[in-house]
Design a protein around this motif. Structure first.
Motif, mmCIF file in Angstrom:
data_model
loop_
_atom_site.group_PDB
_atom_site.id
_atom_site.type_symbol
_atom_site.label_atom_id
_atom_site.label_comp_id
_atom_site.label_asym_id
_atom_site.label_seq_id
_atom_site.Cartn_x
_atom_site.Cartn_y
_atom_site.Cartn_z
ATOM 1 N N ALA A 55 0.834 -1.209 0.094
ATOM 2 C CA ALA A 55 0.043 -0.020 -0.100
ATOM 3 C C ALA A 55 0.871 1.440 0.068
ATOM 4 C CB ALA A 55 -0.988 -0.038 1.258
ATOM 5 N N ALA A 56 2.013 1.283 0.719
ATOM 6 C CA ALA A 56 2.766 2.554 0.811
ATOM 7 C C ALA A 56 3.447 2.722 -0.631
ATOM 8 C CB ALA A 56 4.029 2.181 1.710
ATOM 9 N N VAL A 57 3.879 1.710 -1.404
ATOM 10 C CA VAL A 57 4.312 1.852 -2.686
ATOM 11 C C VAL A 57 3.327 2.515 -3.603
ATOM 12 C CG1 VAL A 57 5.598 0.805 -4.593
ATOM 13 C CG2 VAL A 57 6.036 0.235 -2.433
ATOM 14 N N LEU A 58 2.378 1.944 -3.582
ATOM 15 C CA LEU A 58 0.991 2.228 -4.414
ATOM 16 C C LEU A 58 0.666 3.696 -4.040
ATOM 17 C CD1 LEU A 58 -0.223 0.964 -6.967
ATOM 18 C CD2 LEU A 58 -2.011 0.085 -5.371
ATOM 19 N N SER A 59 0.803 4.116 -2.805
ATOM 20 C CA SER A 59 0.218 5.475 -2.411
ATOM 21 C C SER A 59 0.903 6.588 -3.005
ATOM 22 C CB SER A 59 0.215 5.580 -0.966
ATOM 23 O OG SER A 59 1.892 5.798 -0.441
ATOM 24 N N HIS A 60 2.256 6.139 -3.621
ATOM 25 C CA HIS A 60 2.999 7.214 -4.356
ATOM 26 C C HIS A 60 2.217 7.839 -5.461
ATOM 27 C CE1 HIS A 60 7.279 9.040 -4.580
ATOM 28 N NE2 HIS A 60 6.653 9.247 -5.843
ATOM 29 N N TRP A 61 1.727 6.645 -6.276
ATOM 30 C CA TRP A 61 1.210 7.192 -7.489
ATOM 31 C C TRP A 61 -0.319 8.029 -7.257
ATOM 32 C CZ3 TRP A 61 -3.462 7.533 -10.434
ATOM 33 C CH2 TRP A 61 -3.237 7.778 -11.376
ATOM 34 N N LEU A 62 -1.040 7.910 -6.097
ATOM 35 C CA LEU A 62 -2.111 8.447 -5.708
ATOM 36 C C LEU A 62 -1.762 9.889 -5.226
ATOM 37 C CD1 LEU A 62 -5.010 8.591 -5.014
ATOM 38 C CD2 LEU A 62 -4.579 7.824 -2.902
ATOM 39 N N LEU A 63 -0.808 10.101 -4.567
ATOM 40 C CA LEU A 63 -0.256 11.340 -3.887
ATOM 41 C C LEU A 63 0.352 12.263 -5.082
ATOM 42 C CD1 LEU A 63 1.130 10.794 -0.537
ATOM 43 C CD2 LEU A 63 -1.230 11.217 -0.965
#
Length: 231
Positions: free
Chosen positions: A98-106
């Motif tokens: 989730a932390a890695v994927l949060s990068h795209w969202l932010l």
């Protein structure tokens, strides 16, 4: 987004207290780490264009391997799988993913429309938070403060080193972030790459060190707190 990613890394500790803060920070920053590597290798490209947004002067026109949604899902899956293979901590693997994927969202929230969905797909997306200094300060600053609060609730310093060592870097990162809000372009792409590498190296080393001087705590049934093992 800059300090918001660090906020995610700090907040993630509260969801996976047995996972090292350093590993969680690497996960939250992973696409940016890849971006610097790919930029040095010449497979991704950016340009300096003062005024392209109010807060950031970089034209991120070619970043599909490090920052596309599809590739970030791939990187998140690889990162989480490697982590689980070594640590066998499923909760930690899920939080790392989730932390890695949060990068795209932010970055989708912060960037102008320059975020790709996948390599070779020419549609680009971005809500343009960086076009407003006030909105950037509120949203990214809110993520940073929330991350700090969650991390402080999850950990306890074992000595004064754990207290002062944490706040010194927090103040440093906050200062760098506030300076970045001016939108001043870097003197050169090379200086930008070197500066980012130095910041990554210092903060990631600090994050792994924090596990030694500020471990997570677990409250047992008697109400006593005991240090949780950091992986």
């Amino acid at each position: 987004m800059f300090i918001g990613h660090y906020g995610v890394g700090l907040a993630a500790k509260s969801f996976a207290p047995k996972t090292s803060l350093g590993t969680l920070m690497v996960a939250a920053l992973f696409p940016d780490v890849l971006w610097i590597i790919f930029a040095y290798a010449g497979v991704e490209h950016v340009a300096i264009k003062p005024g392209i947004t109010v807060v950031n002067a970089l034209d991120l026109y070619d970043i599909p391997l490090s920052h596309s949604l599809l590739m970030d899902v791939v990187w998140a899956a690889i990162f989480a799988s490697v982590y689980f293979g070594f640590r066998r901590y499923s909760r930690g693997a899920g939080v790392v993913f989730a932390a890695v994927l949060s990068h795209w969202l932010l970055d989708f929230i912060a960037h102008r429309p320059d975020m790709p969905l996948a390599p070779g797909v020419h549609a680009l997306f971005g809500l343009g938070l960086w076009n407003s200094r006030v909105a950037t300060f509120a949203v990214e600053g809110g993520l940073w403060v929330a991350g700090i609060i969650l991390y402080l609730r999850t950990t306890r310093p074992v000595s004064r080193t754990g207290f002062y060592g944490f706040w010194i870097i927090v103040v440093l990162l906050t200062t760098l972030w506030k300076l970045s809000l001016r939108g001043t372009p870097p003197p050169s792409l090379e200086a930008m790459k070197i500066g980012n590498l130095l910041i990554f190296a210092i903060t990631l080393a600090w994050a792994y060190w924090m596990d030694r001087v500020r471990p997570a705590t677990e409250t047992n049934h008697q109400g006593r707190e005991t240090a949780a093992a950091n992986i």
